[in-house]
Design a protein around this motif. Structure first.
Motif, PDB file in Angstrom:
ATOM      1  N   LYS A   1      44.766  44.858  35.883  1.00  0.00           N
ATOM      2  CA  LYS A   1      44.393  44.439  37.234  1.00  0.00           C
ATOM      3  C   LYS A   1      45.054  45.285  38.311  1.00  0.00           C
ATOM      4  O   LYS A   1      44.399  45.703  39.259  1.00  0.00           O
ATOM      5  N   SER A   2      46.350  45.533  38.118  1.00  0.00           N
ATOM      6  CA  SER A   2      47.072  46.289  39.136  1.00  0.00           C
ATOM      7  C   SER A   2      46.461  47.672  39.321  1.00  0.00           C
ATOM      8  O   SER A   2      46.392  48.198  40.428  1.00  0.00           O
ATOM      9  N   THR A   3      45.993  48.250  38.210  1.00  0.00           N
ATOM     10  CA  THR A   3      45.374  49.566  38.305  1.00  0.00           C
ATOM     11  C   THR A   3      44.084  49.492  39.108  1.00  0.00           C
ATOM     12  O   THR A   3      43.805  50.352  39.950  1.00  0.00           O
ATOM     13  N   ARG A   4      43.301  48.423  38.854  1.00  0.00           N
ATOM     14  CA  ARG A   4      42.053  48.269  39.599  1.00  0.00           C
ATOM     15  C   ARG A   4      42.317  48.034  41.092  1.00  0.00           C
ATOM     16  O   ARG A   4      41.627  48.577  41.939  1.00  0.00           O
TER      17      ARG A   4
ATOM     18  N   LEU B   1      41.006  50.238  44.292  1.00  0.00           N
ATOM     19  CA  LEU B   1      40.296  49.720  45.469  1.00  0.00           C
ATOM     20  C   LEU B   1      40.986  50.154  46.755  1.00  0.00           C
ATOM     21  O   LEU B   1      40.332  50.572  47.720  1.00  0.00           O
ATOM     22  N   ALA B   2      42.317  50.043  46.755  1.00  0.00           N
ATOM     23  CA  ALA B   2      43.065  50.433  47.950  1.00  0.00           C
ATOM     24  C   ALA B   2      42.864  51.918  48.247  1.00  0.00           C
ATOM     25  O   ALA B   2      42.675  52.319  49.411  1.00  0.00           O
ATOM     26  N   LEU B   3      42.868  52.723  47.209  1.00  0.00           N
ATOM     27  CA  LEU B   3      42.691  54.165  47.395  1.00  0.00           C
ATOM     28  C   LEU B   3      41.294  54.462  47.934  1.00  0.00           C
ATOM     29  O   LEU B   3      41.116  55.320  48.808  1.00  0.00           O
TER      30      LEU B   3
ATOM     31  N   THR C   1      51.174  57.509  48.745  1.00  0.00           N
ATOM     32  CA  THR C   1      52.157  56.431  48.639  1.00  0.00           C
ATOM     33  C   THR C   1      51.572  55.239  47.889  1.00  0.00           C
ATOM     34  O   THR C   1      52.234  54.646  47.039  1.00  0.00           O
ATOM     35  N   THR C   2      50.328  54.905  48.207  1.00  0.00           N
ATOM     36  CA  THR C   2      49.662  53.799  47.506  1.00  0.00           C
ATOM     37  C   THR C   2      49.517  54.112  46.024  1.00  0.00           C
ATOM     38  O   THR C   2      49.693  53.249  45.164  1.00  0.00           O
ATOM     39  N   PHE C   3      49.196  55.354  45.752  1.00  0.00           N
ATOM     40  CA  PHE C   3      49.058  55.805  44.364  1.00  0.00           C
ATOM     41  C   PHE C   3      50.341  55.546  43.585  1.00  0.00           C
ATOM     42  O   PHE C   3      50.322  54.935  42.508  1.00  0.00           O
ATOM     43  N   VAL C   4      51.455  56.001  44.145  1.00  0.00           N
ATOM     44  CA  VAL C   4      52.740  55.846  43.450  1.00  0.00           C
ATOM     45  C   VAL C   4      53.134  54.374  43.377  1.00  0.00           C
ATOM     46  O   VAL C   4      53.668  53.908  42.363  1.00  0.00           O
TER      47      VAL C   4
END
Lengths: 230, 230
Positions: A109-112, A116-118, A146-149
DNA sequence: CATCAGCAAATTGTTGACAATCTACAGTTC
DNA sequence: GAACTGTAGATTGTCAACAATTTGCTGATG
């Protein structure tokens, strides 16, 4: 004691950290020139506080590496040389690659959510590219990474990366680089997102590596016709 | 004014940094328990100084992440959970892998110098293993990895790694892990050095990864029968 | 005219005192 | 006796004054 929803501790963060955060934002936005001395007294009066808390905040930023302290002389804004650009982006590649691996390994889920945020950031970025709002573009660029990391869920990687991101913004601002390859900016980030969602491990690593290399090339090229650098 | 070789500025480093360095060493050696509060007044009198410089040093260590600050309550030694161990070693793997790549890409005098330094450390390590001096072994273990990263010549990677090394030492000390796989300790480091000198890129990455994974396994296993962890 | 000693201004480094806040304990009330 | 209130002690947060150091200038001196 019953738990009340919607309530949170008021101003829980320590003062020195609040000041440090504000000052860091000012520095990366170019409110201070590289090498410029930070005067404790004037900064204290601007924040309507005394020199004590200001000095504590300055020490934090020295430890972070954004400021450098010279004994009995004060603290100065970091001066970036070409070698620093290479260092910063090599370190960023290390952190982002590790974050990418963690994101792929998690694959939940966290990856998804991260994806979405990206996606949202890329959409905003395209919007700002159309408007040619460079300041906003630079901010969104950093937001993306930053969101990616952050998606990797490793607080230490995140803390490390925040400093590197701040230094990157200093590079971009001080060199007044206006994203020479503006046309491929959105495309490159979209590519990284696609590879992440496709789970294409090796190509994702390569894309991150290329992204960083290109940034170094742009910045070093810009630094050659800039009086700041030696 | 003629330039004189072999002379350096006396006590050029700022006070807060000196105190921070001393205190960091004390913390990683276990002079303070995890979660223990650091009393500013007693620390100041121990260092025969006032609270001002001490507070500045504490802020540095908070920024570093070794201490945590709670408003109006003070600063406390970081409490390490199992999740922290995974974070630390994942970040270490990221940094060391990048350093390895840089060392291989450079492949010049600095790389050879690093190899020599590593060889010397391994020799000392074997000596201390024979003597079963755990404290010395732990120090040499960290020396090896720190020297390795230093060889990459990236000051930012180095700064990042120093904090991670400090946290690793906190893990090792607090868990009182006495290197359960003592017999393969020297062997593993020698293997990393051999692969570096052979220029065997892929196997070197794998060796580093395995080295970190094993460390996490040892530490998490030790943490299960330890009252410090939840 | 160049050089250097000495002075003056500005800035940082340090200190002790005071204010604000938290914690623990005792006392009170139901 | 349990729970709440209030107070005392300890600790952190903040501040303004003082000391030490650096820097630039001024003027004497060769």
């Amino acid at each position: 004691m019953t738990a009340a929803e919607g309530l949170f501790v008021l101003e829980g963060r320590p003062t020195a950290q609040l000041i440090a955060d504000q000052l860091r934002e000012q520095i990366v936005q170019g409110a201070f020139r590289p090498g410029e001395q930070i005067n404790e007294s004037v900064l204290a009066s601007q924040l309507s506080t005394s020199r004590g808390p200001v000095r504590e905040a300055l020490q934090r930023l020295c430890q972070e590496g954004i400021l450098v302290s010279r004994r009995n002389r004060g603290v100065f804004v970091l001066e970036l040389a070409i070698e620093d650009i290479r260092e910063i982006y090599a370190a960023r590649e290390a952190v982002e690659s590790t974050a990418a691996a963690a994101l792929l390994d998690a694959g939940s889920k966290s990856t998804r959510d991260t994806g979405l945020a990206l996606k949202r950031i890329i959409r905003d970025m395209a919007k700002q590219v159309a408007l040619s709002d460079w300041r906003a573009i630079a901010r969104l660029d950093m937001d993306f990474h930053t969101t990616f990391v952050a998606g990797a869920g490793n607080s230490r990687l995140m803390r490390i990366y925040e400093t590197l991101a701040a230094e990157s913004r200093m590079c971009i601002f001080n060199l007044e680089v206006s994203y020479p390859r503006i046309d491929v900016l959105v495309e490159e980030h979209q590519n990284i997102l696609d590879l992440l969602e496709a789970g294409n491990r090796e190509d994702l690593f390569k894309a991150i590596k290329r992204h960083m290399q290109k940034a170094v090339e742009d910045l070093t090229a810009a630094s050659e016709d800039n009086e700041i650098f030696a």
